[in-house]
Design an enzyme around this catalytic site. Structure first.
Site, short mmCIF file in Angstrom:
data_model
loop_
_atom_site.label_atom_id
_atom_site.label_comp_id
_atom_site.label_asym_id
_atom_site.label_seq_id
_atom_site.Cartn_x
_atom_site.Cartn_y
_atom_site.Cartn_z
N ASP A 467 0.76 -1.13 -0.06
CA ASP A 467 -0.07 -0.03 0.11
C ASP A 467 0.90 1.05 0.18
O ASP A 467 2.29 1.21 0.12
CB ASP A 467 -0.86 -0.21 1.31
CG ASP A 467 -1.98 0.96 1.18
OD1 ASP A 467 -2.32 1.53 0.06
OD2 ASP A 467 -2.55 1.30 2.43
N GLU A 470 2.74 5.08 -3.86
CA GLU A 470 2.86 6.17 -5.08
C GLU A 470 4.14 6.77 -5.21
O GLU A 470 4.44 7.27 -6.26
CB GLU A 470 1.56 7.15 -4.85
CG GLU A 470 0.25 6.41 -5.06
CD GLU A 470 -0.23 5.54 -3.73
OE1 GLU A 470 0.25 5.72 -2.89
OE2 GLU A 470 -0.83 4.68 -4.27
#
Ligand SMILES: *[C@@H]1O[C@H](CO)[C@@H](O)[C@H](O)[C@H]1NC(C)=O
Ligand SMILES: *[C@@H]1O[C@H](CO)[C@@H](O)[C@H](O)[C@H]1NC(C)=O
Ligand SMILES: *[C@@H]1O[C@H](CO)[C@@H](O)[C@H](O)[C@H]1NC(C)=O
Ligand SMILES: *[C@@H]1O[C@H](CO)[C@@H](O)[C@H](O)[C@H]1NC(C)=O
Length: 931
Positions: A467, A470
């Site tokens: 997770d 980015e």
């Protein structure tokens, strides 16, 4: 072949005085605001007549036939020279010279436009030669200015035609535009699309830049989300499909316009464009995947139901949710823990209230279940894992120079005090460093793998959820980040990026793309993340160029980590993805909201990610953010049972939503998941095929029926492979659902109407909350299945059955053959190479006429694993009366039980009827007569 209907695009965009039709413009000032003076100062054309009916038409636009480049020399590699006429680039000085080259990788056609020493994506992809019955070629439309087309050999159709103009190439602003052959365009991402097909009735610009941004399905929102996919598929008006990949990892955007045309902009790298000729949609995906890498094969258990939530206060709460599910006989394979299990959110640690987790993991394993855990890339810099990283010499994102390092942050910790490591803020209490997964020395990857191995020795997990990759960092550039108001996070200083002066070159480039502008005035490329000036790849690259690759590079390292830690292949899901990521991981559709709109867009999202090469995909069932409702959760469980990745997940603070909480939801989940588990041999075979040869698992209808215009924008229903149609209920308060059935036989597989034939065209299906949503098998397809159980560990031991959906010519009624296949392996070994991997594959061929029927089972690949027997053969759409004494298996008359469980259904069964692994081919014949 003829289209059933021809779509007519209705745009009322007329001509203007300057001669560029309103429907074919290229925006000259795509910044948030443009005005006449700025526009004219850049020698672009300004349109004074704002058209309130068509407010998306660019008012400041490129004049036609001016600007761009001229061909300076011919040859294999052309040199292009900047023209002196035309508009002045508002965002940089254009390169005087460019190279232009073409090449072929099998049937894949490449056009490359660049300049020396430009950044190129440093990640390895296979670039395998593709095959196609068609090929593509370059057509130079004009040399001065230079316009080119990429055309199909079979019919000379231009898939790209750049004579619309608008080619720009400066250091941090690159643009190319093209006319498109049709408006049937799919893909680009990651965005929320409210329709499967793009809308060309207006101008729409989509941001593409990895960002920690939850999807917003309410209203219309073109924001960029977690992943970046500069890839689209286009279905031409005769049903031929092609795909285009722009192999670029910078912040970028695409505008679709009504001509139809598209304008692509990126702020770095170069234009390295790959065209895939299809001509079928599935072939396009195969050709694209031959280039970027075919999807990983998830472990069999990873196709089981998964249960998760963020905000379990301790292990007991997790156990209760699991046991509520199990007590209701709802199939469940994978309980999860979100970051709650960690000690103060530090990777590779277990918190106090979770100290019994290792014992619980053992119990789950004993019961045939598996455990998935979340891990974030950011590593707190004052504990063991980081200490080991430093000792091993792992690299992290870092500042370029010592004088840029904020000593008040780095000086807080002994391990970062004299380093250039760039520190951010994530869930842990202290600052975090971000592993440099592009480290060419592989030390960072080896450290990462070792951490997983060490932790697996303490807590044996089977799958990994990555997770926040980015990568996400909280509060960057903000004086008062949100966590200053949180009880669960200390007020540590956020990262500040250079937004002015000489060092702002990467953090404040001249054009920041819609991926920034869509977030308002205080947004930057570095918002919610690290500074773009950060160095990675041990100083070889800038995060400015590689940020969108962070999730992919982490997935590559993590796949090796799960292999080494568990000795099995397990499965990984990743939030941030890029083309090629499917080779290493699956994807969930992010932090959605418990709303009907989010249920609707997740049906589209899963189809898109199959086009983009990540078939192992699904949404957070019942919705992540906010409180779900009983009805929404029920409908979502029903739909989500048909997504490859099927997980109920909830956020902290929201009301619990595991399906066992409501009797109605429990019943619906049990029914839908039992159906899923029964047909898992088919779903798994689809994954196997996609992994071995490339392709999709979840498939939009137009993939199978590209000649039927009515299938072109069906975002609310989908197929498993070629054979199973799923029509979910996506609205509140309904007990009937409408679905479109393309030209074929379709037989319902729902218990209460098993084998009932539905006609092609629009149908209305009963869809009460107590019924399974409509699921129909397509005539001509053979599906393998097994009786279900509440874990895949148990269900995959049950005898095989095969379901034959008979087919008849729609005009003449003549019988037609049916085919299918079955893959089987141990479900969890690591697949390094299918050539040496241990698996079985059988193909099934069924044919019949008025007098007899014959099923042939051919072993296409022989393995060594234990295979359950084949006990049942069923035929739906069977309009004959069969002679029960006429069954021969390989020429030997064999007594079996023959039944007609419902109208037009034949069932042949016998315990241990066949051992498919023992001989090949196997033929089963019988005689019958028409009723
Ligand atoms: C790093 O790993 C890659 C992939 O396994 C390999 O190709 C490369 O040679 C390795 N580099 C070094 C310096 O060991
Ligand atoms: C569903 O029906 C109920 C009761 O008639 C009503 O209160 C509710 O607003 C309806 N919901 C939707 C989404 O239409
Ligand atoms: C389900 O699996 C359990 C555990 O292996 C087994 O005891 C039970 O008989 C199975 N039930 C069915 C219906 O297959
Ligand atoms: C099969 O039977 C149908 C109905 O009796 C008949 O119309 C058709 O001609 C027959 N076809 C063949 C190949 O015998």
């Amino acid at each position: 072949m003829v289209l059933k209907l021809v779509g007519v695009l209705s745009i009322a965009l007329g001509l203007t005085i300057a001669g560029v039709p309103r429907k074919s413009r290229i925006d000259c000032l795509p910044t948030p605001s443009s005005d006449k003076d700025t526009c004219i100062s850049h020698r672009c054309v300004w349109d004074d007549a704002f058209d309130s009916d068509n407010p998306t038409v660019p008012l400041c636009y490129y004049p036609m036939g001016e600007g761009g480049y001229d061909v300076l020399n011919n040859g294999k590699i052309m040199t292009l020279g900047k023209r002196s006429d035309g508009p002045v680039n508002p965002f940089g000085v254009e390169m005087k010279k460019l190279y232009f080259s073409t090449s072929a990788i099998g049937a894949t056609f490449n056009v490359k436009i660049g300049a020396p020493k430009r950044y190129e994506i440093p990640i390895y992809i296979p670039r395998e030669r593709s095959v196609s019955s068609d090929s593509l070629y370059l057509d130079v439309i004009s040399k001065k200015p230079f316009y080119f087309a990429v055309k199909r050999k079979s019919n000379s159709r231009a898939l790209w035609d750049t004579s619309i103009g608008g080619l720009i190439f400066s250091d941090k602003y690159i643009q190319i535009a093209t006319y498109l052959p049709s408006t049937n365009v799919y893909g680009f991402g990651e965005n929320i699309h409210k329709n499967l097909k793009h809308n060309f009735e207006k101008y729409v610009t989509w941001g593409m830049f990895a960002r920690d941004e939850p999807p917003n399905s309410k209203g219309f929102d073109t924001k960029n989300l977690y992943g970046t996919f500069p890839f689209y598929m286009c279905l031409e008006d005769d049903g031929k499909a092609h795909g285009v990949l722009i192999w670029n990892s910078n912040a970028q955007e695409v505008t679709t316009g009504p001509h139809p045309h598209l304008i692509y902009r990126t702020i770095g790298g170069l234009l390295d464009i790959y065209f895939f000729p299809g001509p079928s949609p599935e072939e396009v995906v195969q050709q694209y995947l031959a280039f970027v890498g075919r999807p990983m094969l998830p472990a069999y258990f990873a196709l089981g139901f998964q249960l998760c939530r963020y905000g379990y206060k301790d292990l007991d709460e997790m156990k209760q949710a699991v046991s509520r599910t199990q007590k209701n006989n709802i199939p469940l394979d994978i309980p999860y823990a979100d970051i709650d299990y960690m000690s103060r959110y530090k990777d590779f640690t277990t918190g106090g209230p979770w100290s019994d987790f290792p014992n619980y993991a053992k119990k789950l394993h004993d019961d045939g279940l598996h455990l998935f855990l979340i891990f974030d890339p950011a590593i707190q810099v004052n504990y063991d894992s980081y200490q080991r990283a430093v000792e091993m010499g792992a690299s992290f994102l870092e500042w370029e120079r010592d004088d840029q390092v904020p000593s008040d942050i780095n000086g807080l910790y002994p391990l970062t005090k004299d380093s250039k490591v760039m520190l951010g803020v994530v869930w842990p209490d202290s600052h975090t460093a971000f592993p440099d997964f592009l480290d060419p020395l592989n030390i960072t990857r080896n450290w990462w793998i070792r951490e997983f191995k060490l932790y697996h020795d303490q807590l044996p997990f089977d799958g990994i959820w990555i997770d926040m990759n980015e990568p996400s960092s909280f509060g960057t550039n903000q004086d008062h980040p949100w966590y200053f108001d949180s009880d669960d996070h200390p007020n540590i200083k956020p990262l500040m990026c250079p937004l002015s002066g000489k060092d702002s070159e990467y953090d404040l480039p001249p054009y920041q793309t819609k991926s920034v502008y869509l977030f308002g005035n205080n947004a930057y490329l570095s918002t919610n993340t690290m500074c773009m000036c950060a160095l990675c790849g041990r100083g070889n690259y800038r995060l400015y160029d590689t940020k969108t690759l962070y999730g992919l590079s982490e997935a590559i390292a993590t796949q090796e980590a799960i292999y080494e830690a568990t000795g099995k292949r397990g499965a990984i899901i990743s939030r941030s993805t890029f083309p090629s990521a499917g080779h290493y991981a699956g994807h969930w559709l992010g932090d959605n909201t418990a709303r009907w709109e989010d249920l609707q867009t997740s049906v589209i999202g899963a189809q898109e990610f199959n086009i983009l090469g990540i078939p192992y995909v699904g949404s957070d069932i019942c919705g992540f953010i906010g409180d779900t409702t009983e009805e929404l959760c029920l409908r979502w469980q029903q739909m989500g049972a048909f997504h490859p990745f099927s997980r109920n997940h909830n956020t902290i603070g929201a009301k619990p939503q595991d399906p066992g909480l409501w009797p109605t939801v429990a019943a619906a989940a049990r029914q839908a998941l039992m159906f899923r588990y029964m047909y898992l041999p088919y779903l798994y075979s689809l994954h196997f095929t996609a992994s071995r040869f490339g392709g999709t698992v979840i498939r939009p209808l137009f993939f199978e029926f590209p000649q039927e215009y009515a299938t072109y924008d069906l975002g609310n229903q989908f197929l498993w492979g070629s054979g199973l149609m799923i029509i979910p209920v996506l609205e509140a308060n309904v007990s009937i659902v409408s679905g479109y059935l393309p030209d074929a036989q379709w037989y319902s597989l729902r218990d209460n109407e098993y084998g009932v034939l539905y006609p092609p065209g629009r149908n209305h299906f009963s869809a009460k909350t107590t019924e399974l949503i409509p699921v129909l098998v397509r005539g001509g397809v053979i599906l393998p299945r097994q009786q279900p159980n509440t874990t895949t560990t148990a269900s995959r031991k049950n005898p095989f059955e095969i379901l034959i959906a008979s087919a008849y010519d729609l005009k003449t009624g003549e019988p037609k053959p049916s085919t299918g296949n079955l893959y089987f392996d141990d479900g969890e070994s690591i697949v390094r190479d299918f050539k040496t991997y241990d698996f079985y594959m059988w193909s099934f061929d069924f044919s019949f006429n008025n007098a007899s029927a014959k099923l042939t089972i051919t072993m296409e690949n022989k393995g060594n694993v234990v295979v359950p027997p084949l006990d049942v053969i069923e035929v739906v759409g069977y309009k004959y009366s069969m002679d029960g004494n006429s069954i021969y298996i390989n020429g030997i008359k064999t007594p079996v039980t023959v039944a007609t469980p419902s109208k037009d259904v034949l069932s042949i069964s016998k315990s241990n009827m066949l051992r498919m692994e023992l001989y090949s081919p196997i033929t089963i014949t019988w005689t019958h007569k028409a009723i």
